[in-house]
Structure formats: C-alpha cells, structure tokens
Design a protein around this motif. Structure first.
Motif, PDB file in Angstrom:
ATOM      1  N   LEU A 115      33.615  24.825  51.614  1.00 45.27           N
ATOM      2  CA  LEU A 115      33.199  25.782  52.403  1.00 45.27           C
ATOM      3  C   LEU A 115      31.659  25.914  52.474  1.00 45.27           C
ATOM      4  CD1 LEU A 115      35.646  28.381  52.435  1.00 45.27           C
ATOM      5  CD2 LEU A 115      35.404  26.797  54.347  1.00 45.27           C
ATOM      6  N   ARG A 172      30.623  19.825  60.546  1.00 42.65           N
ATOM      7  CA  ARG A 172      29.949  20.456  59.449  1.00 42.65           C
ATOM      8  C   ARG A 172      30.307  19.760  58.216  1.00 42.65           C
ATOM      9  NH1 ARG A 172      32.111  24.979  62.322  1.00 42.65           N
ATOM     10  NH2 ARG A 172      30.544  26.589  62.923  1.00 42.65           N
ATOM     11  N   GLY A 202      34.295  32.755  56.772  1.00 41.39           N
ATOM     12  CA  GLY A 202      34.210  32.237  58.005  1.00 41.39           C
ATOM     13  C   GLY A 202      32.754  32.608  58.491  1.00 41.39           C
ATOM     14  N   GLU A 230      37.231  23.128  63.706  1.00 43.61           N
ATOM     15  CA  GLU A 230      36.815  22.529  62.435  1.00 43.61           C
ATOM     16  C   GLU A 230      36.694  23.676  61.395  1.00 43.61           C
ATOM     17  OE1 GLU A 230      33.589  20.232  59.879  1.00 43.61           O
ATOM     18  OE2 GLU A 230      32.984  21.280  61.609  1.00 43.61           O
ATOM     19  N   LYS A 231      36.172  24.513  61.766  1.00 46.31           N
ATOM     20  CA  LYS A 231      35.717  25.808  61.019  1.00 46.31           C
ATOM     21  C   LYS A 231      37.264  26.475  60.676  1.00 46.31           C
ATOM     22  CE  LYS A 231      33.782  30.402  61.289  1.00 46.31           C
ATOM     23  NZ  LYS A 231      32.862  31.197  62.029  1.00 46.31           N
ATOM     24  N   ARG A 232      38.306  26.433  61.611  1.00 51.50           N
ATOM     25  CA  ARG A 232      39.898  26.971  61.011  1.00 51.50           C
ATOM     26  C   ARG A 232      40.234  26.004  60.168  1.00 51.50           C
ATOM     27  NH1 ARG A 232      39.454  28.714  66.538  1.00 51.50           N
ATOM     28  NH2 ARG A 232      40.371  26.441  67.247  1.00 51.50           N
ATOM     29  N   GLU A 275      28.642  31.852  58.609  1.00 52.28           N
ATOM     30  CA  GLU A 275      27.769  30.945  58.211  1.00 52.28           C
ATOM     31  C   GLU A 275      26.574  31.279  57.306  1.00 52.28           C
ATOM     32  OE1 GLU A 275      26.065  28.856  61.552  1.00 52.28           O
ATOM     33  OE2 GLU A 275      28.243  28.648  62.614  1.00 52.28           O
ATOM     34  N   LEU A 323      29.600  27.668  55.071  1.00 57.33           N
ATOM     35  CA  LEU A 323      30.329  28.797  55.518  1.00 57.33           C
ATOM     36  C   LEU A 323      30.726  29.514  54.334  1.00 57.33           C
ATOM     37  CD1 LEU A 323      32.884  26.973  57.747  1.00 57.33           C
ATOM     38  CD2 LEU A 323      31.380  28.466  58.559  1.00 57.33           C
ATOM     39  N   LEU A 365      38.660  26.607  56.797  1.00 56.32           N
ATOM     40  CA  LEU A 365      38.970  27.910  56.283  1.00 56.32           C
ATOM     41  C   LEU A 365      40.279  27.922  55.706  1.00 56.32           C
ATOM     42  CD1 LEU A 365      37.257  30.371  58.543  1.00 56.32           C
ATOM     43  CD2 LEU A 365      36.643  29.908  56.343  1.00 56.32           C
ATOM     44  N   GLU A 420      34.768  25.381  66.391  1.00 61.77           N
ATOM     45  CA  GLU A 420      35.499  26.313  65.982  1.00 61.77           C
ATOM     46  C   GLU A 420      36.833  25.718  65.254  1.00 61.77           C
ATOM     47  OE1 GLU A 420      35.087  29.392  65.639  1.00 61.77           O
ATOM     48  OE2 GLU A 420      33.181  29.236  65.770  1.00 61.77           O
ATOM     49  N   THR A 441      40.757  17.803  62.152  1.00 65.10           N
ATOM     50  CA  THR A 441      39.965  18.009  63.044  1.00 65.10           C
ATOM     51  C   THR A 441      40.407  17.426  64.465  1.00 65.10           C
ATOM     52  OG1 THR A 441      38.530  19.388  61.907  1.00 65.10           O
ATOM     53  CG2 THR A 441      37.808  19.270  64.066  1.00 65.10           C
TER      54      THR A 441
END
Length: 176
Positions: free
Chosen positions: A135, A66, A144, A122-124, A146, A140, A127, A120, A76
């Motif tokens: 974000l 992302r 968290g 990368e999302k963590r 989208e 995001l 965040l 996921e 990541t």
C-alpha cells in the motif's frame, strides 16, 4: 479434460508470490461495489442498446496503475473487464499501464471519470488484498488515503496534456 490436464502438468504457470494481507471488511466492500458497478453498467448498456439515438461514441483510455504487481494488475483488469461497457484491450506489465475501451465516452470529463473509476477499482483491490508495504509503495495508507502523488495521477496529467492516450473508436482525432 485429459488434454487440459496434460497441458497444465506439462506447461505449468509460474506461481505468484503473494505477500499481501486479506482485509475481510475491505474485501466485502470490494465485492459489494463490484456488484453495484455491474448492475449500474448493465442498465446503462441496455439503455444504450434500446434508445432511439445514434450509436454512442467510444474511446480508448490509457491508465497507469498505482501498483505494477502482477496479481493486483490482473485483478483490477479482470474486474474492469467484467463491468459492461468497458474492456481491457492491452496491459503493459513492465509499466503497469492498462488500455481500456470504454463505451459512451465523448467528453474530456467522461474520459477523466472513466480513468478515475479504474484507479478507484485498483484502490479497492489494494485495500482488500495488499500488505501495508505494498500500500505504501502504491502511495496509500491502510485507510485508503493518498500518502503522496502517485503514478496514476501523474499519468492523468500527462495524458490530458498530450491527448495521445485517447482516441475515439469512431475514427475521430484524440480528445484532449
């Protein structure tokens, strides 16, 4: 030690301009989930090593992240590498795409599950460490969720359609 010091002083790395925001609870969640992933993957890889079945199939998987931010891409990639059964083989800084070798992946569903696991992760990371603006740029919100379709989901669709992003490490044709 002296040589290391001379190299560090003589050839300094460029600094990373960190504009993020550390969110302590999200950081704890990132670390806890990472430890859980390591534990679960270690047991899985250990079982693959001792089970009396043939060598498992492995795959190369391309994932468009992302965020193309160097720091988040590196974190990541590092977190993915440290989980047994996966390793980052290549990272394209300009496109924000990483290529990973995954162990015990043989079906399109397992490929998609592996790709989603990277997204996921990368999302963590985002965040826990990204600013609100970073974000939003990654699609995001601060919870968290989208905001809109992001590059990672588009990459999933295009890779599934072409089959070029996955090639079995055993020499068979790419899996669609």
């Amino acid at each position: 030690a002296v040589l290391a010091f001379l190299i560090t002083v003589g050839f300094p790395m460029p600094s990373i301009n960190y504009q993020g925001r550390i969110r302590p609870l999200r950081l704890v969640h990132l670390i806890a989930r990472f430890l859980w992933d390591i534990t679960r993957a270690s047991m899985s890889v250990a079982w693959l090593a001792i089970r009396p079945k043939p060598v498992p199939t492995s795959a190369m998987i391309g994932v468009e992240l992302r965020s193309a931010n160097d720091l988040y891409m590196t974190l990541t990639s590092d977190l993915c590498c440290l989980v047994p059964g996966s390793i980052v083989v290549e990272a394209h800084r300009l496109t924000g795409r990483i290529y990973l070798h995954y162990l015990d992946v043989s079906t399109p569903e397992e490929v998609e599950r592996a790709r989603q696991a990277v997204l996921e992760q990368e999302k963590r990371v985002l965040l826990a460490l990204a600013s609100d603006a970073e974000l939003a740029a990654a699609g995001l919100d601060s919870r968290g969720r989208e905001l809109s379709p992001v590059a990672g989901s588009q990459a999933t669709e295009s890779a599934s359609a072409t089959g070029t992003e996955l090639a079995s490490a055993t020499g068979t044709a790419p899996v669609d």
